[in-house]
Write an enzyme that holds these catalytic residues in place. Structure first.
Site, mmCIF file in Angstrom:
data_model
loop_
_atom_site.group_PDB
_atom_site.id
_atom_site.type_symbol
_atom_site.label_atom_id
_atom_site.label_comp_id
_atom_site.label_asym_id
_atom_site.label_seq_id
_atom_site.Cartn_x
_atom_site.Cartn_y
_atom_site.Cartn_z
ATOM 1 N N CYS A 135 46.838 67.206 36.164
ATOM 2 C CA CYS A 135 48.463 67.093 36.102
ATOM 3 C C CYS A 135 48.813 65.721 35.965
ATOM 4 C CB CYS A 135 49.225 68.008 37.099
ATOM 5 S SG CYS A 135 48.581 67.733 38.730
ATOM 6 N N HIS A 248 55.684 65.800 40.252
ATOM 7 C CA HIS A 248 55.020 64.595 40.690
ATOM 8 C C HIS A 248 55.720 63.247 40.068
ATOM 9 C CE1 HIS A 248 51.942 67.086 41.734
ATOM 10 N NE2 HIS A 248 50.953 66.971 41.103
#
Ligand code: A2P
Length: 352
Positions: A135, A248
């Site tokens: 990711c 994130h």
């Protein structure tokens, strides 16, 4: 003469359908109107007999087993590395293409590692498995690639601020429970994470190598090199888990051979696919995980010259780990395979 469109539809299985990424895969297949002929939901025996909504239907979850991949065209796998290692080869043998979200096959030379905005053509050579990158790598690569292709990056230094979602649905729940416990004056329980994450942070807890880099950091280094086709690209990373539920963030320092102006970078990134520029310097307003959550685009901003290096740029991003960092990228790969008629593996096509 009227042209009749013979649009095809596909039998899809989600392995890990009950997880954080699996749930999002269901939503994306529905909202993006993926051409589905059939959808199978697979998970562990713990979830057998669970029912999950899909549009107006309720679909049963089935424990993955020997015949799960019979008559399946595409498998979207997000059930962890060991589950993928066990089941992906069986799915390929049964004739399916596996788009795997785990790290199990990412660095395998025969497995393309694909971000559709960056290296879509790599998917053409698949032999049954296509890997979805890590990711943090996806979010960084989407933001850096448009600059790198205009003027190659010489060195990248990245620090990540990673949410609980990267460790799955149970980890997100754990952080919520920890926050509640702390606010009530109790000791927070830890089960998924090694330390309390609520009101805290810690460096990424994956295994450390002999150089002191953790697995997550090495994924950013090695996967970015593979995706960019730049095996010698200099990258260093420090990965940190922060008490954010989802999405994130990353602080990225880029060094170029020659100076790259902020204006030029902004111009390129404004037009780049998968990116939204979020910058209001007057208001000190830049990408935030709460605003990136649930969004498809990677939010990029705070693009500025590195005052310590005339050939350097600094940028900041937030991106939804579950969406573009995982499920969305996987569905985009599936859409790419369909659009290019690459669903059957290159090897299968040759040997058929
Ligand atoms: P289950 O819910 O039955 O445990 P997350 O990343 O959010 O933790 O989700 C992991 C997903 O992977 C879940 O759907 C989970 O199913 C599934 N899973 C975990 N282990 C296995 C396994 N051994 N076989 C099949 N699915 C698994």
């Amino acid at each position: 003469m009227e042209v009749v469109s013979l649009s095809k539809s596909y039998r899809v299985a989600i392995l890990g359908a009950t997880g954080a990424v699996g749930t999002e895969l269901l939503e994306l297949l529905q909202s993006r109107k993926f051409p589905l002929a059939e959808l199978k939901l697979l998970a562990s025996p713990r979830s057998a007999d669970r029912i999950m909504p899909f549009g107006n239907e309720n679909l049963p979850v089935v424990a993955v087993g020997e015949h799960s991949f019979d008559n399946v065209d595409i498998v979207l796998a997000s059930a962890g590395g060991s589950t993928s290692k066990e089941w992906a080869p069986k799915a390929v043998e049964a004739g399916a293409v596996v788009i795997d979200n785990s790290s199990a096959f990412r660095m395998d030379t025969h497995v393309p590692l694909v971000i559709p905005e960056v290296n879509p053509d790599a998917a053409a050579s698949h032999r049954g498995i296509i890997a979805n990158p890590n990711c943090t790598t996806i979010l960084m690569a989407v933001a850096v690639w448009p600059l790198h292709r205009v003027q190659p990056v010489k060195r990248m230094v990245v620090a990540t601020y990673q949410s609980a979602s990267g460790a799955g649905a149970r980890a997100m729940e754990e952080v919520k429970q920890q926050a509640l416990a702390i606010l009530q004056g109790e000791t927070p329980k830890t089960e998924i994470f090694p330390y309390p994450l609520a009101f805290n942070l810690f460096t990424h807890n994956t295994k450390l190598n002999e150089l002191g880099y953790c697995e997550e950091e090495m994924k950013m280094v090695n996967e970015t090199r593979k995706i960019f086709g730049a095996p010698n690209l200099r990258i260093t990373a420090t990965c940190v888990r922060v008490p954010v539920l989802r999405a994130h963030s990353e602080a990225i320092n880029l060094e170029f051979e020659e100076a790259f102006s902020v204006e030029k970078a902004l111009q390129i990134l404004s037009k780049a696919p998968g990116i939204r520029i979020v910058e209001d310097w007057q208001a000190n307003y830049f990408p935030m995980p709460c605003e990136a959550s649930g969004k498809d685009e990677v939010l990029v901003g705070r693009i500025r010259q590195d005052i310590s290096n005339p050939g350097g740029l600094e940028l900041w991003l937030s991106g939804d780990q579950i969406r573009k960092g995982a499920a969305l990228n996987a569905v985009q790969i599936a859409e790419l395979l369909v659009a290019k008629s690459w669903v059957q593996s290159a090897t299968a096509a040759v040997t058929a």
